[in-house]
Write an enzyme that holds these catalytic residues in place. Structure first.
Site, mmCIF file in Angstrom:
data_model
loop_
_atom_site.group_PDB
_atom_site.id
_atom_site.type_symbol
_atom_site.label_atom_id
_atom_site.label_comp_id
_atom_site.label_asym_id
_atom_site.label_seq_id
_atom_site.Cartn_x
_atom_site.Cartn_y
_atom_site.Cartn_z
ATOM 1 C CB SER A 52 -0.677 0.100 1.317
ATOM 2 O OG SER A 52 -1.461 1.101 1.681
ATOM 3 C CE LYS A 79 -1.478 -4.499 3.314
ATOM 4 N NZ LYS A 79 -1.747 -5.721 3.057
ATOM 5 C CE1 TYR A 118 -4.075 -2.458 5.387
ATOM 6 C CE2 TYR A 118 -3.695 -0.076 5.316
ATOM 7 C CZ TYR A 118 -3.708 -1.483 4.755
ATOM 8 O OH TYR A 118 -3.726 -1.821 3.299
HETATM 9 N N1 UFG Z 1 -13.394 10.859 3.074
HETATM 10 C C1 UFG Z 1 -14.220 11.654 3.448
HETATM 11 N N2 UFG Z 1 -15.269 11.209 3.793
HETATM 12 C C2 UFG Z 1 -15.824 9.879 3.974
HETATM 13 C C3 UFG Z 1 -14.533 8.856 3.597
HETATM 14 C C4 UFG Z 1 -13.280 9.624 3.192
HETATM 15 O O1 UFG Z 1 -14.227 12.708 3.097
HETATM 16 O O2 UFG Z 1 -16.571 9.459 4.083
HETATM 17 C C5 UFG Z 1 -12.007 11.341 2.340
HETATM 18 C C6 UFG Z 1 -10.822 11.173 3.316
HETATM 19 O O3 UFG Z 1 -10.829 12.106 4.510
HETATM 20 C C7 UFG Z 1 -9.672 11.085 2.325
HETATM 21 C C8 UFG Z 1 -10.383 10.664 1.315
HETATM 22 O O4 UFG Z 1 -11.923 11.071 1.146
HETATM 23 O O5 UFG Z 1 -9.346 12.321 2.110
HETATM 24 C C9 UFG Z 1 -10.119 9.097 0.701
HETATM 25 O O6 UFG Z 1 -10.327 8.276 1.731
HETATM 26 P P1 UFG Z 1 -10.624 6.788 2.119
HETATM 27 O O7 UFG Z 1 -10.998 6.361 3.344
HETATM 28 O O8 UFG Z 1 -11.367 6.302 0.418
HETATM 29 O O9 UFG Z 1 -9.113 6.338 1.796
HETATM 30 P P2 UFG Z 1 -7.706 6.584 2.444
HETATM 31 O O10 UFG Z 1 -6.782 7.399 1.322
HETATM 32 O O11 UFG Z 1 -8.013 7.050 3.694
HETATM 33 O O12 UFG Z 1 -7.322 5.303 2.546
HETATM 34 C C10 UFG Z 1 -6.868 4.335 1.539
HETATM 35 C C11 UFG Z 1 -7.133 2.747 1.915
HETATM 36 C C12 UFG Z 1 -6.363 2.488 3.177
HETATM 37 C C13 UFG Z 1 -4.800 2.866 3.055
HETATM 38 C C14 UFG Z 1 -4.680 4.217 2.750
HETATM 39 C C15 UFG Z 1 -3.136 4.808 2.635
HETATM 40 O O13 UFG Z 1 -8.360 2.672 1.886
HETATM 41 O O14 UFG Z 1 -6.335 1.027 3.355
HETATM 42 O O15 UFG Z 1 -5.583 4.431 1.613
HETATM 43 O O16 UFG Z 1 -2.659 3.838 1.764
HETATM 44 F F1 UFG Z 1 -4.353 2.517 4.186
#
Ligand code: UFG
Length: 339
Positions: A125, A154, A150
């Site tokens: 990741s 990785k 998590y």
């Molecule tokens: N976000 C919102 N509202 C939500 C969900 C997410 O605004 O309800 C925002 C988050 O704050 C972030 C973006 O959307 O800015 C993306 O969020 P995600 O949760 O979809 O993805 P992340 O980048 O946080 O997480 C992903 C993977 C994880 C991994 C991470 C870093 O889901 O498993 O990337 O690699 F760890």
């Protein structure tokens, strides 16, 4: 050519099984169904014309893992997806994550050594980079201290693999995913989060279809053009195709090192509001959203430099953000229409 896909009924795993079968590989899936459904193999069968075989057990079980490899010692390669992946849950229950993600990997590596199966593709990741100093982030960027257990699993997994390579004939490719979204064009497989989604796009599609009342946008005070956080979203089918390319590279002895790492992203960064606008455009629906405070642990902006994977793997992500959102929306509608 027989490939073991662990976690093959999960989101990325199922899309990869489809691509492998369409490229002529025989696939055996091992999954404990802790976050997926056995019916996914029927959906894969409908897409490809061939139902992959599925063995349901937990790879944390050393004896069962060894027994599986003993019966399948003609496997040419392993693509290891099976792992827990929820950041927040890992903070609440770190030992669950360390035990599940690390013990299963060690069991697989031990059995691969015993039965002389040499090719491993590991699901890593972009979380290993943390907040990079200046995106885009290439594979040579420093590995920062993990933000969550998590993420740490990785990082540690990549280290365990590298150490194991030194004393065995194993070869491995770690693929560092950015943000996979979207679904197969057939809408027969897609992302199916249990309970309330953590990730942005499933939350968007569930809000649009009426399962969730409102989407919360986590923070609009970041140092980005519109103030919301930026990620590199990649279509899950593009991501799946990279796994087939990686497996072939190993089997055909085209690796340059025994351990290789590749970023899988598009190279484009999009903000949360960009994703919402794109979704509204392709779905024709207005999304009910509200700006709230930042989510703890979120990085401000990260996107990939995918030039190494483009050059070395001869692979490139092809689908744009609108196509990703459209496929996610089609999947959500199709799935709910069956309920
Ligand atoms: N976000 C919102 N509202 C939500 C969900 C997410 O605004 O309800 C925002 C988050 O704050 C972030 C973006 O959307 O800015 C993306 O969020 P995600 O949760 O979809 O993805 P992340 O980048 O946080 O997480 C992903 C993977 C994880 C991994 C991470 C870093 O889901 O498993 O990337 O690699 F760890």
């Amino acid at each position: 050519m027989k490939i073991l896909v662990t976690g093959g009924t999960g989101y990325i795993g199922s899309h990869t099984v489809v691509e492998l079968q369409q490229q002529g590989f025989e696939v055996v899936i091992v999954d404990n169904l802790s976050n997926s459904q056995a019916s996914v193999v029927d959906a894969i069968g409908r897409i490809t014309g061939k139902r992959p075989s599925l063995e349901v057990f937990d790879l944390v079980d050393r004896d069962k893992t060894d027994d599986f490899f003993r019966r399948h010692n003609d496997i040419q390669g392993v693509i290891h997806f099976a792992a827990y992946k929820a950041v927040g849950e890992s903070v609440a229950n770190p030992l669950l994550y360390y035990r599940n993600n690390l013990v299963s990997l060690m069991n697989i590596l031990e059995s691969m050594a015993t039965y002389q199966i040499e090719n491993l593709v590991f699901s890593s990741s972009c979380t290993v980079y943390g907040q990079p100093d200046e995106p885009p982030v290439s594979e040579t960027a420093p590995i920062k201290k993990a933000e969550s257990p998590y993420g740490n699993t990785k990082q540690i997994s990549e280290e365990i693999i590298q150490d194991t390579l030194k004393s065995t004939s194993l070869k491995a490719i770690a693929l560092r995913y950015f943000n996979p979204i979207g679904a197969h064009e057939s809408a027969l497989i897609g992302e199916l989060p249990l309970g309330i989604p953590n990730n942005l796009v499933p939350f968007i599609t569930q809000t649009a279809i009426g399962i969730r009342q409102q989407l919360s946008v986590f923070g609009d005070d970041y140092n980005t053009p519109d103030g919301t956080a930026i990620r590199d979203y990649i279509h899950v089918v593009d991501l799946a195709k990279a796994h087939v390319v990686a497996v072939k590279r190993m089997i055909e002895n085209r690796m340059k090192h025994h351990f290789e790492v590749f970023n899988l992203g598009t190279g484009n960064g999009y903000s949360v509001l960009d994703v919402i606008k794109s979704f509204e455009k392709v779905s024709g629906r207005k999304l009910n959203y509200v700006i709230v405070g930042r989510r703890p642990g979120d990085v401000e902006k990260v996107w990939a430099d995918p030039s190494l994977s483009n050059r070395e793997l001869g692979w490139k992500a092809l689908k744009n953000l609108d196509e990703m959102n459209a496929s996610a929306w089609k999947w959500e509608q199709y799935y709910r229409s069956k309920e």
